[in-house]
Every structure is written in structure tokens, then in C-alpha cells.
Motif scaffolding. Structure first.
Motif, mmCIF file in Angstrom:
data_model
loop_
_atom_site.group_PDB
_atom_site.id
_atom_site.type_symbol
_atom_site.label_atom_id
_atom_site.label_comp_id
_atom_site.label_asym_id
_atom_site.label_seq_id
_atom_site.Cartn_x
_atom_site.Cartn_y
_atom_site.Cartn_z
ATOM 1 N N VAL A 177 1.043 -1.311 0.053
ATOM 2 C CA VAL A 177 -0.070 0.058 -0.096
ATOM 3 C C VAL A 177 0.650 1.316 -0.067
ATOM 4 C CG1 VAL A 177 -1.959 -0.922 1.152
ATOM 5 C CG2 VAL A 177 -0.295 0.230 2.333
ATOM 6 N N GLY A 178 0.235 2.270 -0.551
ATOM 7 C CA GLY A 178 1.326 3.604 -0.684
ATOM 8 C C GLY A 178 1.897 3.617 -2.076
ATOM 9 N N THR A 179 1.751 2.589 -2.908
ATOM 10 C CA THR A 179 2.384 2.568 -4.201
ATOM 11 C C THR A 179 1.439 2.413 -5.560
ATOM 12 O OG1 THR A 179 2.626 0.179 -4.292
ATOM 13 C CG2 THR A 179 4.425 1.315 -3.493
ATOM 14 N N PHE A 180 -0.082 2.664 -4.925
ATOM 15 C CA PHE A 180 -1.012 2.472 -6.031
ATOM 16 C C PHE A 180 -1.211 3.842 -6.628
ATOM 17 C CE2 PHE A 180 -1.417 -1.450 -3.623
ATOM 18 C CZ PHE A 180 -1.715 -2.554 -4.591
ATOM 19 N N GLY A 181 -1.414 4.772 -5.691
ATOM 20 C CA GLY A 181 -1.736 6.197 -6.242
ATOM 21 C C GLY A 181 -0.586 7.067 -6.416
ATOM 22 N N ASP A 182 -0.846 8.510 -6.806
ATOM 23 C CA ASP A 182 0.403 9.312 -6.924
ATOM 24 C C ASP A 182 1.347 9.415 -5.734
ATOM 25 O OD1 ASP A 182 -0.667 10.716 -9.626
ATOM 26 O OD2 ASP A 182 -2.380 10.186 -8.566
ATOM 27 N N ILE A 183 0.713 9.385 -4.812
ATOM 28 C CA ILE A 183 1.647 9.603 -3.447
ATOM 29 C C ILE A 183 1.185 8.759 -2.449
ATOM 30 C CG2 ILE A 183 2.376 11.064 -1.423
ATOM 31 C CD1 ILE A 183 2.468 13.226 -3.514
ATOM 32 N N GLY A 184 1.935 8.021 -1.535
ATOM 33 C CA GLY A 184 1.598 7.602 -0.433
ATOM 34 C C GLY A 184 1.908 7.931 0.831
ATOM 35 N N ILE A 185 1.336 8.080 2.154
ATOM 36 C CA ILE A 185 1.885 8.615 3.225
ATOM 37 C C ILE A 185 1.934 7.620 4.194
ATOM 38 C CG2 ILE A 185 1.291 11.318 2.535
ATOM 39 C CD1 ILE A 185 -0.128 9.798 5.615
ATOM 40 N N PHE A 186 2.657 7.580 5.370
ATOM 41 C CA PHE A 186 2.698 7.054 6.478
ATOM 42 C C PHE A 186 2.799 7.871 7.532
ATOM 43 C CE2 PHE A 186 4.125 4.274 2.986
ATOM 44 C CZ PHE A 186 3.432 3.233 3.174
ATOM 45 N N SER A 187 2.413 7.153 8.929
ATOM 46 C CA SER A 187 2.605 7.919 10.222
ATOM 47 C C SER A 187 3.475 6.670 11.128
ATOM 48 C CB SER A 187 1.313 8.007 11.007
ATOM 49 O OG SER A 187 1.362 8.247 12.549
ATOM 50 N N LEU A 188 4.359 7.269 11.886
ATOM 51 C CA LEU A 188 5.205 6.668 12.787
ATOM 52 C C LEU A 188 4.816 6.772 14.339
ATOM 53 C CD1 LEU A 188 8.542 6.829 10.886
ATOM 54 C CD2 LEU A 188 6.794 5.247 10.546
ATOM 55 N N GLN A 189 3.680 7.442 14.254
ATOM 56 C CA GLN A 189 3.084 7.737 15.929
ATOM 57 C C GLN A 189 3.084 6.447 16.675
ATOM 58 O OE1 GLN A 189 -0.291 7.223 16.667
ATOM 59 N NE2 GLN A 189 -0.151 7.974 18.587
ATOM 60 N N LEU A 190 3.169 6.601 18.025
ATOM 61 C CA LEU A 190 3.251 5.464 18.560
ATOM 62 C C LEU A 190 2.194 4.171 18.648
ATOM 63 C CD1 LEU A 190 5.062 4.231 21.077
ATOM 64 C CD2 LEU A 190 3.072 5.086 22.520
ATOM 65 N N LYS A 192 1.049 3.069 15.999
ATOM 66 C CA LYS A 192 1.111 2.462 14.520
ATOM 67 C C LYS A 192 1.968 1.282 14.239
ATOM 68 C CE LYS A 192 -1.407 6.059 13.230
ATOM 69 N NZ LYS A 192 -1.572 6.500 14.358
ATOM 70 N N ASN A 193 1.925 0.428 13.055
ATOM 71 C CA ASN A 193 2.490 -0.909 13.112
ATOM 72 C C ASN A 193 4.089 -0.599 13.268
ATOM 73 O OD1 ASN A 193 -0.238 -1.629 12.334
ATOM 74 N ND2 ASN A 193 0.374 -2.247 10.332
ATOM 75 N N MET A 194 4.852 0.402 12.994
ATOM 76 C CA MET A 194 6.064 0.487 13.400
ATOM 77 C C MET A 194 6.018 1.982 13.931
ATOM 78 S SD MET A 194 8.407 1.344 9.905
ATOM 79 C CE MET A 194 9.355 2.640 10.846
ATOM 80 N N THR A 195 7.027 2.240 14.754
ATOM 81 C CA THR A 195 6.964 3.587 15.340
ATOM 82 C C THR A 195 8.216 4.359 15.601
ATOM 83 O OG1 THR A 195 5.998 4.894 17.253
ATOM 84 C CG2 THR A 195 6.905 2.669 17.581
ATOM 85 N N SER A 196 8.239 5.529 15.766
ATOM 86 C CA SER A 196 9.642 6.299 16.070
ATOM 87 C C SER A 196 8.883 7.471 17.227
ATOM 88 C CB SER A 196 10.505 6.980 15.221
ATOM 89 O OG SER A 196 9.551 7.424 14.195
ATOM 90 N N GLY A 197 7.883 7.059 17.868
ATOM 91 C CA GLY A 197 6.923 7.833 18.783
ATOM 92 C C GLY A 197 6.199 8.779 18.014
ATOM 93 N N GLU A 198 6.886 9.758 17.239
ATOM 94 C CA GLU A 198 6.141 10.619 16.220
ATOM 95 C C GLU A 198 7.142 10.350 14.898
ATOM 96 O OE1 GLU A 198 3.774 12.468 16.499
ATOM 97 O OE2 GLU A 198 3.641 13.455 18.255
ATOM 98 N N GLY A 199 6.450 10.930 13.845
ATOM 99 C CA GLY A 199 7.252 10.620 12.462
ATOM 100 C C GLY A 199 6.368 10.586 11.482
ATOM 101 N N GLY A 200 7.018 10.443 10.162
ATOM 102 C CA GLY A 200 5.900 10.251 9.046
ATOM 103 C C GLY A 200 6.800 10.005 7.738
ATOM 104 N N LEU A 201 6.346 9.494 6.672
ATOM 105 C CA LEU A 201 7.009 9.046 5.468
ATOM 106 C C LEU A 201 6.018 9.454 4.347
ATOM 107 C CD1 LEU A 201 9.629 7.694 4.613
ATOM 108 C CD2 LEU A 201 8.236 5.586 4.309
ATOM 109 N N ILE A 202 6.744 10.177 3.236
ATOM 110 C CA ILE A 202 6.181 10.157 1.842
ATOM 111 C C ILE A 202 6.753 9.431 0.870
ATOM 112 C CG2 ILE A 202 5.442 12.009 0.365
ATOM 113 C CD1 ILE A 202 5.645 14.231 2.345
ATOM 114 N N ILE A 203 6.064 8.533 0.033
ATOM 115 C CA ILE A 203 6.524 7.760 -0.898
ATOM 116 C C ILE A 203 5.954 8.192 -2.239
ATOM 117 C CG2 ILE A 203 7.250 5.855 0.673
ATOM 118 C CD1 ILE A 203 5.165 4.036 -0.605
ATOM 119 N N THR A 204 6.633 8.257 -3.364
ATOM 120 C CA THR A 204 6.239 8.124 -4.624
ATOM 121 C C THR A 204 6.921 7.937 -5.779
ATOM 122 O OG1 THR A 204 5.389 10.128 -6.044
ATOM 123 C CG2 THR A 204 7.291 10.554 -4.570
#
Ligand SMILES: Cc1ncc(COP(=O)(O)O)c(C=O)c1O
Length: 408
Positions: A177-190, A192-204
Motif C-alpha cells: 500500500v502507498g504505491t498504487f496512487g500518486d503519493i502514499g503517506i505513513f505515520s510513525l506515531q506510537l 502505528k504498526n512501526m513507530t518512532s514515537g512521532e514521525g512520517g513518510l512520503i513515498i512516490t
């Protein structure tokens, strides 16, 4: 019924060990808390992004400081602004709709179906001449029907931003998931499936979009070897200062390698629990399009009516399943529970975005009743988090509680 001992969720947090500790202390020891320069150049955000590209199978990955920030920057890069409508599902998170408002555009609600994700039929009905963007949210761990959604988006030539905050590591027929559309975003908040406490990722996979989001997350320019540089004109932007810190990068670069194991553990528990619950009269589960690609952090149970759901949740909570919810009561995940949306609270005293002349044709209601099919499912469905470290005994005792709570 004897009260059971049931762990909290926080999937990635249970898997933190010496490896995250060593990475974080390396950043501290080197005095390199900022990703682009520092005393000892720790470079963990670079490492996280490089690994993310191969993990998700995409050309570009950008670490940011939250999923909320990722959404706002991505929508901006996709051209969302005054006069634009953005379609989101009725089961969502406040940040997704908030990012639309931050970009001075208007949210349009779409019903979800038995998968508890965006209903493709209703999506097509909600498209207008002003629709700029479709935001499928892979809610509560389960991927959307991206084949159907992308077909509609392509037919109408509308961009797609996948919100994967709740489904990190999920996939559809092996494609992340994240690779079907134009952009995918993720959260790394506590939580979520993986975490850094806070954080996010944008993929394209789109170079122009990558440079736009890069500019947007930093200072409105790009960087070459860590130094600010002027991009092509299309990517000169107003930066939002949403860079990922090396401390987050240190944890994220270790956690992303653990993500497949975390997901596998939740999914295995979920499958065992569902199997033990199968055949109970009046109990159905949410529809899962690809059971192998589900990321596993929740089970959604659908009951016959609201009364049964209320009574079952009350009993489950009393007997130790403290973190179950009737979905209608699941806070800011439900459109009509978001006061700022229902009341169309403006971003500033200027009244934007609701009062902007460009948005005058986009007049929608967000009160309960706006999405009747979803409202019905909200009232009679129950959400149970599946912690990532369950023992077989805990799974069995949860099943015993659920069975007892569902007895008439
Ligand atoms: C669907 C969804 N989108 C976006 C976000 C926002 O992420 P963050 O908390 O990292 O800002 C969340 C987080 O809870 C979420 O569940």
C-alpha cells in the motif's frame, strides 16, 4: 466471567530493544541530531529512506515529522487549494480531513462498505467537476480496494493520495500500500504498526512530486549534499519545516526492518482469533479483499443491531478487553464526532476555507446522517485491537470473553 489480562496496542513499541537504543545513543554521542549537518553526521534518516525505497518498492521516500504533516505537504504538492474538493471516506482520522482544510479546500465524504474502507460505487457518485483529489485511507490495518478506486480515478483523471498511516506493511497481491496512487503517506506515531514515537513518510514514483514534497517539507527549496539549492521553478514552494530528526530516523531505520515480523505476528493472532470465533450466529467480520495483505492490528466485528453491539462492548470491557470500542464511539475516527468538521470551523477569522468564493459551490453537510450506510455500520460494529505480542493463552481467553459477551 473472570477478568482477563489484555495488553495495550502500540504494535511497534513492544519490539523496541537494544538495536533502537544503540542507534539513538549513536546520534547523541555524535552530536548529530539534525539530518543535514552535525558534529558527527549520523545519517540515520538517510538510512531509513534508503531502506524504505526497497521495502515499499518505490523510487522516492522522504522522512517527515508526522503523518499529519505528510498529508498536508502531499496535498499541497498535488495542487489542492481553494476551489478544490477532496474525497475522503466517512471512517477516517481527523488529521486527514484537517490537511484538506489546511490547504483551503473542501472535504467530501464518501460511504465505506463492509470492508470499512472507501466504497468505490459511492466514490464515483461523489465526483464533481471540482474534485481534485481522492484520498483512500487504509483503515484499521486493512488495504482498500485499490484496483476499483484507481480505475475510477483514472477514468476521471483525478489524482490519488493513499493514507497508509494505519496500514504500514499492508499489501494487495504482494504490492505494498502507498504505491498504487500518486503519493502514499505513513505515520510513525506510537500506535502505528512501526513507530518512532512521532514521525512520517512520503513515498512516490514521480520525480516532480518528490521535489515538490521535498521543498514543502523543508524551506521551500531542495538540498544537494545537505546544502540548500534552488530547484526547478515548479518545486519552489513555501516550506513547512517538517523535517525528520536524526533521533526519529535512528528508531525508524531499525523499526522498519522489524515491520514484517510485527505485522506477521498481529496477522497470525488475528487469524487464530477469527477462526476460534467462526460460526457464531449473528456475528460477521469486515470484508478483507486480500487476507495475505492485511496488516492485522484490529478485528472488526459486525453485529445485527446497535443494542447487541452496545451490550457486547460493555461486557467485553468489564471482563478485561479494556480497549474495545463500538465504532460509533471511536472518537475522531468518525466524521460526525469531529466538532471542527461538523461546525465548519474556519482556519482563521477570514472564514477560510468555508467562506472562500472559490468554494461557494461546495456546500456539504457533515452531521450524522450525511453517510447513512456508514452510520448504520458504525452503530453496530465493534473494533478490537490485536496487540503484536499475544500469547496463545491470551488469544484463547479473549475468545472466551467475546463468546460470552455475544450470548443473548
Ligand atoms: C489515518 C490516519 N492518517 C493520518 C494520521 C496522522 O498521523 P500523525 O499522528 O503521525 O500525525 C493518523 C494518525 O493517527 C491516522 O490514523
Amino acid at each position: 466471567m473472570k477478568k482477563i489480562d489484555w495488553p495495550y496496542e502500540f504494535p511497534g513499541a513492544y519490539w523496541i530493544n537494544k538495536k533502537e537504543e544503540e542507534a539513538v545513543s549513536d546520534v547523541i554521542k555524535k552530536g548529530s541530531l539534525f539530518r543535514y549537518y552535525g558534529l558527527g553526521k549520523a545519517k540515520y534518516v538517510d538510512r531509513y529512506e534508503a531502506y524504505a525505497k526497497s521495502f515499499y518498492g518505490c523510487k522516492y521516500a522522504l522522512g517527515v515529522n508526522s503523518g499529519t504533516g505528510a498529508l498536508s505537504i502531499a496535498m499541497n504538492a498535488l495542487g489542492v487549494g481553494p476551489g478544490c474538493e477532496v474525497i475522503v471516506p466517512a471512517f477516517l482520522w481527523v488529521a486527514t480531513v484537517g490537511a484538506i482544510i489546511q490547504n483551503n479546500a473542501i472535504p467530501v465524504l464518501c460511504e465505506f462498505d463492509e470492508s470499512f474502507n472507501m466504497c468505490p460505487d459511492d466514490l464515483e457518485r461523489k465526483i464533481t467537476a471540482r474534485t481534485k483529489l481522492i484520498v483512500p485511507i487504509h483503515m484499521a490495518g486493512n488495504p482498500c480496494d485499490m484496483a476499483a478506486i484507481m480505475k475510477i480515478a483514472k477514468r476521471h483523471k483525478i489524482a490519488v493520495l493513499e493514507d497508509c498511516a494505519q496500514c504500514n506493511g499492508g499489501s494487495i497481491k504482494g504490492k505494498k500500500v502507498g504505491t498504487f496512487g500518486d503519493i502514499g503517506i505513513f505515520s510513525l506515531q506510537l500506535n502505528k504498526n512501526m513507530t518512532s514515537g512521532e514521525g512520517g513518510l512520503i513515498i512516490t514514483n514521480n520525480e516532480k512530486l518528490y521535489y515538490k514534497v521535498f521543498s514543502g517539507h523543508d524551506m521551500g527549496l531542495i538540498r544537494i549534499n545537505g546544502r540548500l539549492a534552488k530547484p526547478e521553478p515548479y518545486a519552489i514552494a513555501w516550506g513547512q519545516g517538517r523535517r525528520m530528526t536524526e533521533l526519529c530516523g535512528a528508531v525508524a531505520s531499525v523499526q522498519i526492518k522489524k515491520l514484517p515480523k510485527i505485522v506477521k505476528s498481529m496477522l497470525a493472532s488475528k487469524k487464530r482469533i477469527k477462526k476460534m470465533l467462526s460460526g457464531i450466529k449473528g456475528l460477521a467480520f469486515r470484508k478483507i479483499h486480500d487476507p495475505q495483505g492485511d496488516s492485522g492490528p484490529f478485528i472488526i466485528m459486525i453485529l445485527e443491531n446497535e443494542k447487541k453491539a452496545l451490550s457486547a462492548v460493555e461486557k467485553m470491557k468489564a471482563w478485561g478487553l479494556h480497549n474495545v470500542f463500538r465504532i460509533a464511539d471511536y472518537g475522531l475516527h468518525i466524521y460526525y464526532n469531529i466538532p471542527s468538521l461538523v461546525n465548519k470551523v474556519p482556519l482563521s477569522e477570514a472564514g477560510n476555507p468555508w467562506c472562500l468564493s472559490e468554494n461557494s459551490k461546495s456546500n456539504y453537510n457533515y452531521e450524522k446522517g450525511a453517510c447513512p450506510k456508514s452510520d448504520d455500520l458504525f452503530l453496530r460494529s465493534i473494533l478490537l485491537p490485536i496487540p503484536s505480542i499475544l500469547t496463545p493463552e491470551q488469544e484463547k481467553s479473549a475468545v472466551a470473553v467475546i463468546k460470552e459477551a455475544l450470548k443473548d
